[in-house]
Motif scaffolding. Structure first.
Motif: not given
Length: 200
Positions: A64-89
């Protein structure tokens, strides 16, 4: 380097993806706010626990990646999607309800930055119908986290709060060699709280 057949395949694939996206966008025309929209059936304001259990979330946090000076975290959602290569949350690590504050769906456009920008225009035109009362901003320049790369983005800020963004990124050779990142198109949604954080 891509051969001719590879380029034709990628162009067809991207056209299909954009068609599917625009088709899905038709159901957004009656939406009132960002929380009414979906990326891979998820919406800003949902609990991530609807889509992933705690073990899956903790596993995703290992990459994951964490936004500097915050509690916000970015993760990848690995479920398959007909539209997207990958999804970030994006969510707040300290929130035990795991409320989603940001969603991004990405489509790869390897070495096709100009083609990506053409697709971006098609999506923006549809977004202008959906977000007709929103403030709109367009920009193209160095990427905030990689100045040797370039990003073209169009932002919508609806009166009801939050934001939507359509962007194309042209990653540098350095970013590709170091991280394997390829040029892409992204559709992003964010909560008003996340907007306020980003504006700081």
């Amino acid at each position: 380097m891509f051969n001719y057949n590879s380029n034709i395949f990628l162009q067809m694939k991207n056209l299909i993806i954009i068609f599917l996206f625009l088709f899905n966008l038709q159901s957004w025309t009656k939406a009132d706010d960002i929380g009414d929209f979906e990326i891979a059936e998820m919406s800003v304001g949902d609990s991530l626990l609807i889509y992933m259990n705690i073990d899956e979330i903790k596993k995703a946090e290992e990459n994951s990646t964490i936004y500097p000076d915050s509690n916000y975290i970015v993760i990848f959602y690995n479920q398959s999607s007909e539209l997207y290569e990958y999804i970030q949350i994006v969510y707040d690590q300290k929130d035990k309800n795991y409320i989603i504050h940001g969603l991004t769906g990405a489509v790869d456009y390897p070495d096709q930055y100009e083609e990506c920008k053409k697709s971006k225009i098609d999506i923006i035109d549809e977004f202008k119908i959906v977000f007709k009362d929103a403030e709109m901003f367009e920009d193209e320049g160095p990427h905030a986290f990689a100045p040797d790369s370039k990003v073209a983005q169009f932002d919508f800020y609806p009166k009801s709060g939050g934001f939507a963004r359509v962007s194309c990124t042209d990653w540098s050779e350095k970013m590709f060699e170091e991280n394997g990142w390829v040029d892409n198109l992204k559709i992003s949604l964010g909560s008003e709280k996340f907007v306020q954080f980003l504006s700081k």
